[in-house]
Design an enzyme around this catalytic site. Structure first.
Site, short mmCIF file in Angstrom:
data_model
loop_
_atom_site.label_atom_id
_atom_site.label_comp_id
_atom_site.label_asym_id
_atom_site.label_seq_id
_atom_site.Cartn_x
_atom_site.Cartn_y
_atom_site.Cartn_z
N VAL A 55 0.86 -1.19 0.00
CA VAL A 55 0.00 0.00 0.00
C VAL A 55 0.89 1.23 0.00
O VAL A 55 1.82 1.34 0.81
CB VAL A 55 -0.96 0.01 1.22
CG1 VAL A 55 -1.70 1.34 1.30
CG2 VAL A 55 -1.95 -1.14 1.14
N VAL A 64 -1.99 -3.19 6.55
CA VAL A 64 -0.95 -2.60 5.69
C VAL A 64 -1.29 -1.13 5.38
O VAL A 64 -0.41 -0.26 5.34
CB VAL A 64 -0.77 -3.43 4.40
CG1 VAL A 64 0.29 -2.82 3.50
CG2 VAL A 64 -0.36 -4.86 4.75
N ALA A 102 4.67 4.07 2.73
CA ALA A 102 4.17 2.83 2.12
C ALA A 102 4.42 1.69 3.10
O ALA A 102 5.13 1.85 4.09
CB ALA A 102 4.92 2.55 0.82
N LYS A 103 3.82 0.57 2.88
CA LYS A 103 4.08 -0.63 3.67
C LYS A 103 3.60 -1.82 2.88
O LYS A 103 2.75 -1.68 2.00
CB LYS A 103 3.33 -0.56 5.00
CG LYS A 103 3.94 -1.40 6.08
CD LYS A 103 5.07 -0.65 6.77
CE LYS A 103 5.68 -1.47 7.89
NZ LYS A 103 6.56 -0.64 8.72
N GLY A 104 4.13 -2.99 3.20
CA GLY A 104 3.69 -4.18 2.49
C GLY A 104 3.88 -5.41 3.33
O GLY A 104 4.32 -5.34 4.48
#
Ligand code: NAD
Length: 423
Positions: A63, A87, A108-110
């Site tokens: 995301v 996320v 962002a993160k995943g």
């Protein structure tokens, strides 16, 4: 963003925090609309061959919340609880974090929804490589830069960078190792990145102690989560002669009022995988860990640990949030009423992304900084951000989490005002 009454999800907690700060500072309503949404949400389902020849399908997420301050940036988590809501929340926190510490990154993160403990090293490598391949051009050194988070480490980052570079055209393979940070030092990582988040937590605690006239020498602390962040924070606090008396991780919880040696415990966990059974301490339960009287509590595991149910148990002076989102808004209210200080996650654990930024810069410039340089630059950034949050809390007469949000939102609001909205 909507406020909610039912049991809130992690992302709904972020929304409540955001709305509170946006109301207090009277955030421009257009900017509020933009920041209330994530920019891109990528979900990939991909097949991986297991050691026994079977194929398993994995679901991975990335995301990208916002990139007005710079390329998307944030970790990758391998855990069964990873889902789009979590996320989304973690990506949004990353935007605020970069804003607070003033680095040119977005948020962002995943992650992948699975339990990595159930897979062999060669399966983990194939899962990581196939996920990187599935993300394709959704990540990139000037676009979106992953890093380690829960259950991912320098080895995972090395496999990611190798896969990314191997799938690029030959002419762009050499200069793009900054597609990922938190790499092993030999593979382009930065000195000091491994301990950076814990080091940032300790620098933040030092500033808090200075402000409060509190002596860290002999201070007593408890920790939840003894992975990268929890173990490094504990080992670095040992240098202040502070005493770790209780620790919990996914395997269980232990205590010893005479003190637990953080370096020895780190070695024990490296061999056994968890703190449970550590011979120089007794086993305790989760509730006892939270109720243990101490000066400092460092949550360094997962979200939503300090809630309406558990916050009343805490008997500490300060909660230094190594984890992302360990305290939900109800937990915040209770801690604030009890007079327990909170060093909020988006300030306290920002050391990781700061040194990731240093790694990214070193890769781009083909430089290699020594540890002293990394540590002193990290110290400067964290202290500046700490003072900014402290002064903002005074200016608006608000709690520190809200103040931290205001610092970030002011910066983002300014950029949107200057740049405007295309077209
Ligand atoms: P890690 O995988 O190295 O360690 C996680 C720790 O949490 C382990 O000790 C694990 O046993 C423990 N844990 C998991 N579930 C638990 C449970 N139910 N109860 C108690 N303990 C539990 O991960 P990490 O990198 O140390 O990350 C920890 C937290 O810090 C996460 O919230 C992460 O987002 C945050 N964080 C990490 C970094 C970083 O640089 N690694 C940076 C900023 C924030």
């Amino acid at each position: 963003m909507q406020d909610v009454q039912k049991k809130a999800t992690v992302y709904e907690n972020v929304c409540r925090q955001f709305n509170k700060a946006a109301d207090v500072m009277d955030l421009d309503h257009q900017v509020r609309k933009i920041l209330s949404k994530t920019t891109n949400e990528i979900i990939v389902n991909f097949p991986v061959k297991m050691d026994d020849g079977r194929i398993e399908i994995f679901t991975g997420y990335r995301v990208q919340h916002n990139s007005v301050l710079g390329p998307f940036k944030g970790g990758l988590r391998y855990h069964p609880a990873v889902d789009i809501d979590e996320v989304r929340a973690l990506a949004t926190w990353m935007t605020w974090k970069s804003g607070i510490v003033d680095i040119p990154f977005g948020g962002a993160k995943g992650g992948i929804q699975f339990d990595p403990g159930k897979y062999s090293a060669s399966e983990l490598e194939r899962i990581t490589r196939r996920f990187t391949f599935a993300l394709g051009c959704n990540i990139g050194p000037e676009y979106d830069i992953p890093a380690p988070d829960v259950n991912t480490n320098a080895q995972i980052m090395a496999w990611m960078v190798d896969t990314y570079l191997s799938t690029q055209p030959p002419h762009s393979r050499q200069a793009n190792s900054h597609v990922v940070t938190g790499k092993p030092v030999e593979a382009g990582g930065s000195l000091g990145r491994d301990k950076a988040t814990g080091q940032g937590v300790v620098f933040t605690i030092e500033e808090w102690a200075r402000d409060k006239g509190f002596n860290l020498d002999g201070a007593i602390y408890t920790v939840q989560g003894f992975g990268n962040v929890g173990s490094w924070t504990s080992r670095l606090l040992k240098m202040h002669n502070s005493k770790l008396i209780a620790v919990e991780d996914a395997s269980g919880a232990i205590a010893n009022e005479k003190g637990i040696d953080a370096d020895e415990l780190t070695n024990y966990v490296a061999k056994t995988g968890g703190v449970k059974g550590y011979p120089a301490a007794k086993g305790i339960d989760h509730k006892t860990l939270l109720s243990t009287r101490a000066d400092i509590f460092i949550p360094a595991a997962l979200e939503n640990q300090i809630t309406a149910k558990t916050a009343p148990l805490l008997q500490v002076k300060v909660v230094a949030e190594g984890a992302n989102g360990p305290t939900d808004p109800d937990g915040d209210d209770i801690l604030n009423k009890k007079g327990i200080d909170i060093l909020p996650d988006i300030l306290c654990n920002a050391g990781g992304v700061i040194v990731s930024y240093f790694e990214w810069l070193q890769n781009k410039r083909s430089e290699f900084w020594d540890l002293e340089e990394v540590d002193s630059k990290l110290h400067k950034k964290i202290v500046k951000a700490y003072l900014h949050v402290r002064d903002t809390a005074k200016e608006f007469n608000v709690d520190w989490r809200t103040a931290a949000y205001i610092v970030a939102l002011r910066r983002l609001e300014k950029v949107y005002r200057e740049r405007g909205i295309f077209p």
